[in-house]
Motif scaffolding. Structure first.
Motif, mmCIF file in Angstrom:
data_model
loop_
_atom_site.group_PDB
_atom_site.id
_atom_site.type_symbol
_atom_site.label_atom_id
_atom_site.label_comp_id
_atom_site.label_asym_id
_atom_site.label_seq_id
_atom_site.Cartn_x
_atom_site.Cartn_y
_atom_site.Cartn_z
ATOM 1 N N GLU A 73 0.823 -1.202 0.000
ATOM 2 C CA GLU A 73 0.000 0.000 0.000
ATOM 3 C C GLU A 73 0.857 1.252 0.000
ATOM 4 O O GLU A 73 0.560 2.238 -0.687
ATOM 5 N N ARG A 74 1.951 1.238 0.795
ATOM 6 C CA ARG A 74 2.859 2.395 0.821
ATOM 7 C C ARG A 74 3.482 2.635 -0.551
ATOM 8 O O ARG A 74 3.561 3.771 -1.026
ATOM 9 N N VAL A 75 3.904 1.532 -1.187
ATOM 10 C CA VAL A 75 4.491 1.655 -2.526
ATOM 11 C C VAL A 75 3.459 2.195 -3.513
ATOM 12 O O VAL A 75 3.759 3.063 -4.348
ATOM 13 N N SER A 81 1.416 9.139 -5.765
ATOM 14 C CA SER A 81 1.933 10.483 -5.536
ATOM 15 C C SER A 81 2.893 10.889 -6.645
ATOM 16 O O SER A 81 2.834 12.013 -7.156
ATOM 17 N N GLU A 82 3.763 9.951 -7.024
ATOM 18 C CA GLU A 82 4.707 10.237 -8.114
ATOM 19 C C GLU A 82 3.961 10.469 -9.425
ATOM 20 O O GLU A 82 4.311 11.362 -10.209
ATOM 21 N N LYS A 83 2.907 9.673 -9.641
ATOM 22 C CA LYS A 83 2.103 9.842 -10.855
ATOM 23 C C LYS A 83 1.434 11.203 -10.873
ATOM 24 O O LYS A 83 1.383 11.868 -11.923
ATOM 25 N N GLN A 86 4.007 13.774 -11.623
ATOM 26 C CA GLN A 86 4.302 13.743 -13.055
ATOM 27 C C GLN A 86 3.198 14.430 -13.848
ATOM 28 O O GLN A 86 3.476 15.159 -14.807
ATOM 29 N N ARG A 87 1.927 14.211 -13.438
ATOM 30 C CA ARG A 87 0.820 14.854 -14.136
ATOM 31 C C ARG A 87 0.899 16.373 -14.018
ATOM 32 O O ARG A 87 0.692 17.103 -14.991
ATOM 33 N N VAL A 88 1.226 16.842 -12.787
ATOM 34 C CA VAL A 88 1.359 18.286 -12.579
ATOM 35 C C VAL A 88 2.510 18.837 -13.407
ATOM 36 O O VAL A 88 2.403 19.894 -14.041
ATOM 37 N N LEU A 89 3.643 18.108 -13.412
ATOM 38 C CA LEU A 89 4.794 18.558 -14.190
ATOM 39 C C LEU A 89 4.484 18.590 -15.677
ATOM 40 O O LEU A 89 4.886 19.523 -16.388
ATOM 41 N N ILE A 90 3.759 17.574 -16.141
ATOM 42 C CA ILE A 90 3.379 17.543 -17.561
ATOM 43 C C ILE A 90 2.468 18.714 -17.886
ATOM 44 O O ILE A 90 2.610 19.369 -18.919
ATOM 45 N N ALA A 91 1.524 18.989 -16.973
ATOM 46 C CA ALA A 91 0.616 20.123 -17.192
ATOM 47 C C ALA A 91 1.389 21.435 -17.232
ATOM 48 O O ALA A 91 1.138 22.305 -18.077
ATOM 49 N N LYS A 92 2.361 21.592 -16.295
ATOM 50 C CA LYS A 92 3.180 22.808 -16.287
ATOM 51 C C LYS A 92 4.026 22.905 -17.546
ATOM 52 O O LYS A 92 4.212 23.988 -18.108
ATOM 53 N N LEU A 93 4.541 21.747 -17.983
ATOM 54 C CA LEU A 93 5.340 21.738 -19.206
ATOM 55 C C LEU A 93 4.499 22.136 -20.404
ATOM 56 O O LEU A 93 4.937 22.921 -21.266
ATOM 57 N N GLU A 94 3.272 21.598 -20.469
ATOM 58 C CA GLU A 94 2.380 21.965 -21.569
ATOM 59 C C GLU A 94 2.030 23.444 -21.517
ATOM 60 O O GLU A 94 1.991 24.127 -22.545
ATOM 61 N N GLU A 95 1.790 23.945 -20.280
ATOM 62 C CA GLU A 95 1.475 25.369 -20.137
ATOM 63 C C GLU A 95 2.658 26.223 -20.578
ATOM 64 O O GLU A 95 2.493 27.215 -21.300
#
Length: 366
Positions: A73-75, A81-83, A86-95
Motif C-alpha cells: 500500500e505504501r508503494v 503520488s509520483e504519478k 508527473q501529471r502536474v509537471l506535464i501540465a506545467k510543461l504543456e502550459e
C-alpha cells in the motif's frame, strides 16, 4: 497331558494356581490397556504440540503478509503520488510550451508590426510634409487671387462686361467657399496624418521586439500608447475615463507590460454588451504601483472566477478567443514580481488591478 504338579497338588492348591493364572492374565490385559491409553495420550499431546506450532507459524505468516500488504500500500501510494507529480509537471510543461508558442507568435506579430509601422511611417512622413507645403502654396495663391481682385477692380470699372464675366466665373467656382474650405481640408488632412504618425509610433513602441532587459518607463505613457493601438476595439463599445494618480518611473519590460494592458483593455471592451464605460486608475502604495482597468460589462460568475487565469479557459464562443490572454498576462506580471487582483460582480462589471514593484529586486550573482 496332565501337569504332574497339579495332579499331585490338593484341590485348593489347584484352585489357587488357576486364580493366579487368571490374575496374571488380568494384569497383562490391564497393562496392555494402560500402554494403549498412554500411547493415545502421547499422540494427543503431540497433536496439541503440532497444533500450537502450526498456529504460531500461521500467525507469523499472517503478520508477514500484513506487513507485505502495508508495504505494498505504501508503494502504491508513493506511485500514485509520483504519478500525480508527473501529471502536474506535464501540465506545467504543456502550459510553458503553450506560453512559449504564444510568446513566439506574439514576437513574430511584433516583428511584423514593427516592419509595417516602419514602412508606413516613411510615406506618412512625406505626405505630412507635402501637405504642409501645399498649405503654404494655397495660402500664397489665395493671397495672390485677393491681390489681383483688388488690383483689377479699378480697371474693370470702365469695362463692365469683363467685370460681369469675372463675377460669373467666381460664382461658378464658388471662390468664397473654396477660400474657407480649402484651408480646413488641408488642416484636417495634416491632423489626420499626424494622428497616423502617432499611432504608427505607438505601434512601434508597443512592439519593441528588440528589448531584453529592464527599463525605467512611464506606465501612463505605455497605457496611452496601448489605447491608441486598440482604439478600434474600444471606440464603438465604451467611453474611456482616466483617473490617473501620480506614478514614479517603474522598472519593467515595457513591451510585456503593454501587452498586459492590451489584453485587459480588449477584454474590458468585449465584456460590454452594448455601450459602456472603461475607467483607468493608477496610484502608489509603499514601494509598489498599481494600475486598474474597470468596465461596466456583464461581470464574471463567482463559480468561474478562480479559473480565469487558467491556460485555454475562455467564456467566449469558439473562434473568438484562445483563452491565453489572461494566463500570459498573469505570467508576465508574476515574473516582474507583481500580481493581478480581480473583483467582479455579475451584471455590474469587473475590475482588474495590476500591482508592480517600482524597482526590481537585486539579483545576486551566481
Amino acid at each position: 497331558m496332565t501337569d504332574p504338579v497339579a495332579a499331585s497338588a490338593s484341590p485348593q492348591e489347584a484352585a489357587l494356581q488357576r486364580e493366579i493364572v487368571r490374575l496374571n492374565k488380568m494384569v497383562t490385559a490391564l497393562m496392555n490397556r494402560a500402554e494403549r491409553d498412554m500411547s493415545a495420550k502421547v499422540s494427543d499431546f503431540s497433536a496439541f504440540q503440532s497444533g500450537v506450532a502450526l498456529e504460531s507459524q500461521v500467525r507469523e505468516r499472517t503478520q508477514q503478509l500484513e506487513a507485505a500488504l502495508r508495504e505494498n500500500e505504501r508503494v502504491n501510494q508513493a506511485l500514485q503520488s509520483e504519478k500525480e507529480e508527473q501529471r502536474v509537471l506535464i501540465a506545467k510543461l504543456e502550459e510553458a510550451h503553450d506560453q512559449l508558442h504564444q510568446s513566439e507568435k506574439l514576437a513574430s506579430i511584433g516583428q511584423l508590426a514593427a516592419g509595417v509601422a516602419h514602412e508606413i511611417n516613411n510615406p506618412i512622413g512625406f505626405v505630412n510634409s507635402n501637405l504642409g507645403t501645399l498649405k503654404n502654396y494655397v495660402n500664397q495663391l489665395m493671397n495672390l487671387i485677393e491681390a489681383m481682385s483688388t488690383t483689377v477692380a479699378p480697371l474693370l470699372a470702365g469695362n463692365p462686361e469683363i467685370g460681369k464675366e469675372l463675377d460669373a466665373l467666381k460664382r461658378q467656382a464658388d471662390l468664397d467657399f473654396l477660400r474657407e474650405d480649402i484651408g480646413a481640408l488641408i488642416a484636417d488632412s495634416i491632423d489626420g496624418t499626424t494622428r497616423v504618425r502617432r499611432i504608427v509610433q505607438d505601434l512601434r513602441d508597443f512592439s519593441r521586439t528588440g528589448e531584453v532587459g529592464m527599463e525605467w518607463v512611464d506606465l501612463h505613457a505605455g497605457l496611452e500608447s496601448t489605447l491608441n493601438v486598440v482604439a478600434n476595439e474600444i471606440k464603438y463599445k465604451a467611453e474611456v475615463v482616466r483617473d490617473y494618480g501620480a506614478l514614479p518611473q517603474v522598472e519593467c519590460r515595457p513591451s510585456q507590460i503593454n501587452q498586459v494592458f492590451m489584453n485587459l483593455l480588449v477584454n474590458a471592451a468585449q465584456a460590454i454588451p452594448q455601450k459602456g464605460r472603461i475607467t483607468l486608475k493608477s496610484g502608489c502604495a509603499d514601494d509598489k504601483v498599481w494600475v486598474s482597468v474597470s468596465d461596466t460589462g456583464s461581470g464574471i460568475p463567482p463559480e468561474i472566477l478562480a479559473r480565469i487565469f487558467d491556460p485555454f479557459f475562455t467564456t467566449k464562443p469558439v473562434g473568438k478567443g484562445t483563452g491565453l490572454g489572461l494566463s500570459v498576462s498573469y505570467g508576465i506580471i508574476e515574473k516582474h514580481g507583481g500580481k493581478i487582483d480581480v473583483a467582479s460582480q455579475p451584471g455590474q462589471g469587473t475590475t482588474f488591478t495590476v500591482w508592480l514593484p517600482a524597482r526590481q529586486p537585486e539579483v545576486s550573482p551566481g
